[in-house]
Design a protein around this motif. Structure first.
Motif, mmCIF file in Angstrom:
data_model
loop_
_atom_site.group_PDB
_atom_site.id
_atom_site.type_symbol
_atom_site.label_atom_id
_atom_site.label_comp_id
_atom_site.label_asym_id
_atom_site.label_seq_id
_atom_site.Cartn_x
_atom_site.Cartn_y
_atom_site.Cartn_z
ATOM 1 N N ASP A 173 0.829 -1.206 0.000
ATOM 2 C CA ASP A 173 0.000 0.000 0.000
ATOM 3 C C ASP A 173 0.864 1.258 0.000
ATOM 4 O OD1 ASP A 173 -2.429 -1.366 -0.062
ATOM 5 O OD2 ASP A 173 -2.487 -1.532 2.130
ATOM 6 N N GLU A 174 1.919 1.263 0.784
ATOM 7 C CA GLU A 174 2.830 2.410 0.789
ATOM 8 C C GLU A 174 3.504 2.567 -0.566
ATOM 9 O OE1 GLU A 174 5.692 2.537 3.927
ATOM 10 O OE2 GLU A 174 4.184 2.962 5.451
ATOM 11 N N PHE A 175 3.919 1.464 -1.145
ATOM 12 C CA PHE A 175 4.551 1.488 -2.463
ATOM 13 C C PHE A 175 3.612 2.117 -3.494
ATOM 14 C CE2 PHE A 175 5.313 -0.572 -6.579
ATOM 15 C CZ PHE A 175 6.642 -0.238 -6.791
ATOM 16 N N LEU A 176 2.356 1.710 -3.492
ATOM 17 C CA LEU A 176 1.380 2.250 -4.435
ATOM 18 C C LEU A 176 1.087 3.718 -4.154
ATOM 19 C CD1 LEU A 176 -1.037 -0.798 -4.666
ATOM 20 C CD2 LEU A 176 0.665 -0.057 -6.358
ATOM 21 N N ASP A 177 1.077 4.106 -2.892
ATOM 22 C CA ASP A 177 0.879 5.516 -2.540
ATOM 23 C C ASP A 177 2.032 6.376 -3.064
ATOM 24 O OD1 ASP A 177 -1.509 4.979 -1.265
ATOM 25 O OD2 ASP A 177 -0.629 4.983 0.758
ATOM 26 N N ILE A 178 3.241 5.871 -2.962
ATOM 27 C CA ILE A 178 4.403 6.610 -3.470
ATOM 28 C C ILE A 178 4.341 6.697 -4.989
ATOM 29 C CG2 ILE A 178 6.920 6.563 -3.719
ATOM 30 C CD1 ILE A 178 6.971 5.342 -0.853
ATOM 31 N N GLN A 179 3.978 5.614 -5.633
ATOM 32 C CA GLN A 179 3.831 5.630 -7.087
ATOM 33 C C GLN A 179 2.797 6.677 -7.501
ATOM 34 O OE1 GLN A 179 2.374 1.995 -8.813
ATOM 35 N NE2 GLN A 179 2.643 2.744 -10.887
ATOM 36 N N TYR A 180 1.682 6.730 -6.819
ATOM 37 C CA TYR A 180 0.636 7.714 -7.105
ATOM 38 C C TYR A 180 1.150 9.138 -6.893
ATOM 39 C CZ TYR A 180 -3.807 10.192 -6.850
ATOM 40 O OH TYR A 180 -4.828 11.079 -7.053
ATOM 41 N N LEU A 181 1.876 9.352 -5.799
ATOM 42 C CA LEU A 181 2.463 10.660 -5.510
ATOM 43 C C LEU A 181 3.399 11.103 -6.634
ATOM 44 C CD1 LEU A 181 3.094 12.991 -3.468
ATOM 45 C CD2 LEU A 181 4.873 11.493 -2.560
ATOM 46 N N LEU A 182 4.241 10.195 -7.094
ATOM 47 C CA LEU A 182 5.168 10.517 -8.184
ATOM 48 C C LEU A 182 4.413 10.798 -9.482
ATOM 49 C CD1 LEU A 182 7.961 7.882 -7.474
ATOM 50 C CD2 LEU A 182 8.005 10.332 -6.933
ATOM 51 N N ASP A 183 3.407 9.990 -9.772
ATOM 52 C CA ASP A 183 2.611 10.190 -10.991
ATOM 53 C C ASP A 183 1.895 11.536 -10.974
ATOM 54 O OD1 ASP A 183 3.381 7.739 -12.033
ATOM 55 O OD2 ASP A 183 1.532 6.715 -11.419
ATOM 56 N N CYS A 184 1.295 11.882 -9.857
ATOM 57 C CA CYS A 184 0.557 13.148 -9.747
ATOM 58 C C CYS A 184 1.465 14.362 -9.909
ATOM 59 C CB CYS A 184 -0.165 13.223 -8.405
ATOM 60 S SG CYS A 184 -1.583 12.132 -8.298
ATOM 61 N N ASN A 185 2.735 14.188 -9.545
ATOM 62 C CA ASN A 185 3.690 15.288 -9.647
ATOM 63 C C ASN A 185 4.578 15.183 -10.890
ATOM 64 O OD1 ASN A 185 3.563 17.078 -7.084
ATOM 65 N ND2 ASN A 185 3.267 14.976 -6.377
#
Length: 64
Positions: A36-48
């Motif tokens: 879940d943390e890994f996917l949250d970081i991926q989402y954060l990077l994608d959004c930015n």
């Protein structure tokens, strides 16, 4: 990469940003990885719009 993104990544318990290598490092082995943390970081990077690629052990290399 922006400081606010690095700060958000470093707030995760299982991941830290290594500024020397421009890499999001997984602090656990692959069996104990928090997906879940890994996917949250991926989402954060994608959004930015941060460019990256995945490496072994759920680590993320940032592309400059």
């Amino acid at each position: 990469m922006a400081k606010h993104i690095i700060e958000k990544i470093n707030n995760f318990s299982n991941y830290k940003f290594d500024e020397q290598r421009s890499k999001v490092v997984n602090l656990k082995n692959s069996d104990e990885t928090n997906i879940d943390e890994f996917l949250d970081i991926q989402y954060l990077l994608d959004c930015n719009r941060v460019r990256y690629y995945f490496e072994k052990n759920f680590e993320i290399q940032i592309i400059k």
